[in-house]
Scaffold this active site. Structure first.
Site, PDB file in Angstrom:
ATOM      1  N   ASN A  90      37.722  40.131  38.284  1.00 34.67           N
ATOM      2  CA  ASN A  90      37.749  41.572  38.536  1.00 34.67           C
ATOM      3  C   ASN A  90      37.370  42.367  37.286  1.00 34.67           C
ATOM      4  O   ASN A  90      37.812  42.027  36.184  1.00 34.67           O
ATOM      5  CB  ASN A  90      39.161  41.984  38.979  1.00 34.67           C
ATOM      6  N   GLN A  97      41.075  45.105  38.559  1.00 37.11           N
ATOM      7  CA  GLN A  97      41.492  44.580  37.255  1.00 37.11           C
ATOM      8  C   GLN A  97      42.748  45.307  36.785  1.00 37.11           C
ATOM      9  O   GLN A  97      42.792  46.548  36.785  1.00 37.11           O
ATOM     10  CB  GLN A  97      40.367  44.747  36.219  1.00 37.11           C
ATOM     11  N   HIS A 103      39.239  37.706  32.318  1.00 32.78           N
ATOM     12  CA  HIS A 103      39.845  36.470  32.820  1.00 32.78           C
ATOM     13  C   HIS A 103      39.231  36.116  34.170  1.00 32.78           C
ATOM     14  O   HIS A 103      38.741  36.985  34.889  1.00 32.78           O
ATOM     15  CB  HIS A 103      41.366  36.596  32.939  1.00 32.78           C
ATOM     16  N   HIS A 105      40.103  34.170  37.758  1.00 35.96           N
ATOM     17  CA  HIS A 105      41.143  33.603  38.623  1.00 35.96           C
ATOM     18  C   HIS A 105      40.654  32.300  39.250  1.00 35.96           C
ATOM     19  O   HIS A 105      39.561  32.261  39.832  1.00 35.96           O
ATOM     20  CB  HIS A 105      41.465  34.568  39.773  1.00 35.96           C
TER      21      HIS A 105
HETATM   22  P1  5GP Z   1      43.655  41.107  37.444  1.00 36.19           P
HETATM   23  O1  5GP Z   1      44.292  41.923  38.538  1.00 36.19           O
HETATM   24  O2  5GP Z   1      43.556  41.879  36.151  1.00 36.19           O
HETATM   25  O3  5GP Z   1      42.364  40.461  37.833  1.00 36.19           O
HETATM   26  O4  5GP Z   1      44.646  39.881  37.203  1.00 36.19           O
HETATM   27  C1  5GP Z   1      45.727  39.902  36.354  1.00 36.19           C
HETATM   28  C2  5GP Z   1      46.575  38.699  36.712  1.00 36.19           C
HETATM   29  O5  5GP Z   1      47.388  38.373  35.600  1.00 36.19           O
HETATM   30  C3  5GP Z   1      47.524  38.922  37.888  1.00 36.19           C
HETATM   31  O6  5GP Z   1      47.282  37.924  38.886  1.00 36.19           O
HETATM   32  C4  5GP Z   1      48.919  38.820  37.287  1.00 36.19           C
HETATM   33  O7  5GP Z   1      49.827  38.184  38.141  1.00 36.19           O
HETATM   34  C5  5GP Z   1      48.673  38.012  36.041  1.00 36.19           C
HETATM   35  N1  5GP Z   1      49.549  38.323  34.918  1.00 36.19           N
HETATM   36  C6  5GP Z   1      49.856  39.556  34.440  1.00 36.19           C
HETATM   37  N2  5GP Z   1      50.658  39.459  33.342  1.00 36.19           N
HETATM   38  C7  5GP Z   1      50.834  38.123  33.133  1.00 36.19           C
HETATM   39  C8  5GP Z   1      51.550  37.377  32.152  1.00 36.19           C
HETATM   40  O8  5GP Z   1      52.187  37.929  31.247  1.00 36.19           O
HETATM   41  N3  5GP Z   1      51.497  36.033  32.218  1.00 36.19           N
HETATM   42  C9  5GP Z   1      50.789  35.381  33.204  1.00 36.19           C
HETATM   43  N4  5GP Z   1      50.804  34.046  33.194  1.00 36.19           N
HETATM   44  N5  5GP Z   1      50.100  36.043  34.152  1.00 36.19           N
HETATM   45  C10 5GP Z   1      50.129  37.399  34.122  1.00 36.19           C
END
Ligand code: 5GP
Ligand code: ZN
Length: 138
Positions: A90, A97, A103, A105
């Site tokens: 994202n 995001q 990152h 997934h």
């Molecule tokens: P995004 O929505 O930015 O693509 O994904 C962020 C992801 O990071 C989410 O799935 C969320 O659960 C995960 N996440 C957020 N903070 C942390 C953290 O401190 N540790 C880990 N392992 N995952 C996290």
């Protein structure tokens, strides 16, 4: 020396300052379990360097990340016995995001896992599709 943003939590996790459930690590990346997994085995590929998103990653990082995603998907599928796999990435808030350190997934999929990642489809005329193609063709 990695390129970091001092206020970024994924910089701290990727570089080992905050502990995480690491399933793979090399010079450039750490792969960790997502803390709030969508399904069993949901993991994240984090580069050790800080880049806000896809727009900012170097070509070197880009060239390394898909082979790593493939390696992890093959390995995780073997170990978890999942039925399929989503690789999702994202960029910016509007696209979902929430953590602004690039990152990827890694999402194992299981029959009947209750998740639905299908986007809503729209119909476009030939003229509209032609205009879109003309505006973005590279
Ligand atoms: P995004 O929505 O930015 O693509 O994904 C962020 C992801 O990071 C989410 O799935 C969320 O659960 C995960 N996440 C957020 N903070 C942390 C953290 O401190 N540790 C880990 N392992 N995952 C996290
Ligand atoms: Zn960062």
């Amino acid at each position: 020396m990695t390129m970091r943003d001092e206020s970024c939590i994924f910089c701290k996790i990727a570089n080992g300052d905050i502990p995480s459930r690491t399933i793979y690590e090399d010079e450039d990346f750490r792969v960790i379990l997502d803390l709030a997994p969508a399904v069993k085995g949901h993991a994240l590929i984090l580069p050790k360097n800080h880049y806000r998103n896809l727009y900012e990653i170097t070509d070197d990082t880009a060239a390394k990340v898909l082979p790593l995603a493939k390696k992890m998907a093959v390995h995780m599928t073997e170990r978890l016995g999942c039925d399929g796999f989503n690789v999702i990435q994202n960029n910016n808030e509007v696209a979902g995001q929430t953590v602004f350190h690039f990152h990827v997934h890694l999402i194992p999929r299981y029959r009947d896992d209750g998740q639905n990642l299908v986007l809503e489809a729209h119909t476009m005329s030939d003229e509209e599709l032609d205009a879109v193609r003309d505006s973005i063709a590279l």
